[in-house]
Write a protein that holds these residues in place. Sequence first.
Motif, PDB file in Angstrom:
ATOM      1  N   LYS A 103     -22.650   9.570  64.920  1.00 54.65           N
ATOM      2  CA  LYS A 103     -22.172   8.957  65.939  1.00 54.65           C
ATOM      3  C   LYS A 103     -22.821   9.054  67.685  1.00 54.65           C
ATOM      4  O   LYS A 103     -23.078   7.665  67.396  1.00 54.65           O
ATOM      5  N   SER A 107     -24.412   5.982  68.585  1.00 55.91           N
ATOM      6  CA  SER A 107     -24.226   4.631  70.467  1.00 55.91           C
ATOM      7  C   SER A 107     -25.962   4.746  71.021  1.00 55.91           C
ATOM      8  O   SER A 107     -25.713   3.973  71.536  1.00 55.91           O
ATOM      9  N   LYS A 118     -20.232  -0.030  75.789  1.00 57.84           N
ATOM     10  CA  LYS A 118     -18.778   0.687  76.869  1.00 57.84           C
ATOM     11  C   LYS A 118     -19.693   1.515  77.047  1.00 57.84           C
ATOM     12  O   LYS A 118     -20.829   2.700  76.460  1.00 57.84           O
ATOM     13  N   TYR A 119     -18.766   3.225  77.568  1.00 62.04           N
ATOM     14  CA  TYR A 119     -18.872   4.194  77.649  1.00 62.04           C
ATOM     15  C   TYR A 119     -18.909   4.905  76.539  1.00 62.04           C
ATOM     16  O   TYR A 119     -18.562   5.405  75.843  1.00 62.04           O
ATOM     17  N   SER A 120     -19.994   6.243  76.406  1.00 58.71           N
ATOM     18  CA  SER A 120     -20.321   6.830  75.387  1.00 58.71           C
ATOM     19  C   SER A 120     -20.673   8.006  75.364  1.00 58.71           C
ATOM     20  O   SER A 120     -22.086   8.127  76.047  1.00 58.71           O
ATOM     21  N   TYR A 137      -9.240   7.034  77.305  1.00 57.93           N
ATOM     22  CA  TYR A 137     -10.720   8.528  76.372  1.00 57.93           C
ATOM     23  C   TYR A 137      -9.758   7.882  74.947  1.00 57.93           C
ATOM     24  O   TYR A 137      -8.724   8.787  74.438  1.00 57.93           O
ATOM     25  N   ASN A 142     -18.011  14.210  65.967  1.00 57.16           N
ATOM     26  CA  ASN A 142     -19.841  13.736  66.454  1.00 57.16           C
ATOM     27  C   ASN A 142     -19.916  13.309  64.814  1.00 57.16           C
ATOM     28  O   ASN A 142     -20.474  12.288  64.873  1.00 57.16           O
ATOM     29  N   ILE A 180     -17.832  13.250  70.192  1.00 60.70           N
ATOM     30  CA  ILE A 180     -18.486  12.172  71.114  1.00 60.70           C
ATOM     31  C   ILE A 180     -16.663  11.704  71.298  1.00 60.70           C
ATOM     32  O   ILE A 180     -15.938  11.290  71.520  1.00 60.70           O
ATOM     33  N   GLU A 182     -15.765   8.986  74.062  1.00 62.87           N
ATOM     34  CA  GLU A 182     -15.990   7.193  74.142  1.00 62.87           C
ATOM     35  C   GLU A 182     -14.072   6.802  74.578  1.00 62.87           C
ATOM     36  O   GLU A 182     -13.229   6.541  74.448  1.00 62.87           O
ATOM     37  N   GLU A 274     -17.722   2.605  64.620  1.00 57.76           N
ATOM     38  CA  GLU A 274     -18.917   3.183  64.081  1.00 57.76           C
ATOM     39  C   GLU A 274     -19.343   2.704  62.775  1.00 57.76           C
ATOM     40  O   GLU A 274     -19.077   1.501  62.388  1.00 57.76           O
TER      41      GLU A 274
END
Length: 407
Positions: A103, A107, A118-120, A137, A142, A180, A182, A274
């Motif tokens: 993942k 990203s 987005k934040y990741s 969050y 991952n 991960i 996000e 994903e």
Amino acid sequence: MEKSLVLLGGNKLHEGFKLKKSELDVNKLIVIDWNEYPDFGGDEHFQYDIKDYNQILNLNIDWNNVLFVYTSADIAVVSQVKLHQKMGLLTPNEKALDNVLTKGNSSKQWDKAGILNKYSQVLESYEEFTKYDGKKYIFKPNCSSGSRNITILEKDKLIPENVAIAFLHASKVSYDNKVIVEEFCEGIEFTVDMLGDNYGNVGVYGISKKYHTPYNQTNRIATKLHYCPLDISESELERIARFGQECYKALGLTNSFGHLEVICCEDGRIVPVEIGARSSGYIATHLLDIINNDSYLLKYADIIRGGTVKNGINFHEKNSSMYYFYDIFPGTSRCNTTIMEFLPSEIVSYSNDRSQLASKKHFPSVQADHERYGFEILGGDRDILTIENVNKAEKEFNQKFIEGVKL
């Protein structure tokens, strides 16, 4: 000469291939699965690890007469590619596979292409998380398969102790022990099913709107995938399709399935969740074919031999289909019934698993995808197979099936 199709994994959701043998013009389904007695054993079963492609290549299989190798499991995609290469078929390249299989890598490539939205962040330890900023969050493995060991932390629960627990929970099932994290994006979740050829074309064969069980508040277990739903406009379907194509191409994929999950956020953003370089069981065998004029699997067999796909949307808007998983109100059953008793008669069930729908049985809430209690593969006219009709039937089913339910 006898033709065959090789399935990596004996998942019960591969039973749909039995109904497609004639259409695919294959005589034998060969299943590779490490279990002695897999849920689906096909016509011939070899007990091997689906990740061990070197052992699989040495099996007594006439590879010259294999239509293709298929898997619904992310962990077997590398094996599928290696086997296809030995068969002289077109495949995605190694870099693209590396982008898909974790993942974090996906990203990173989407961020480079300006479409992550987005934040990741990939974490090797929970101390690396520093976003204590009053947002929600989601912590996920991952590198794994299925909706397992996911934690969603609400704003008021975002403290170091809970982050540590979420990290450890996800890392336990991540093949690389990484997690991960996000930004949790609020909105409507969709899947986009694609095929890409060797010439830059990406065909979109289905878009489904996802629904999740309300009986599990800590994990998002999908219970309905509604393909070509009436409540999504043509312009929105086209917008999602274009975004799916961008996500597929950004990872460098070619000659491959693409099963993408996205969220259409309340603020208008489309956010990728994903992707897999594979399809999944009845999606490939039935659900996409119900809304397309052509066979999804035969088109895949064509592109890995140099064929092309029509760029953009391939499905039509006359029919709809649904992957319906029984979403059972937690409790004890009192009789034998199915949701088909309550759906409009025009809606067809093409296949199903009703084996667990017994009376006098306790049904706790499901905690992961593999715990779901059975399914129906539904198809019908777009104006009849609607979410309103399905929700009404589901409510009536639960009221009859579970003791004391008043929904």
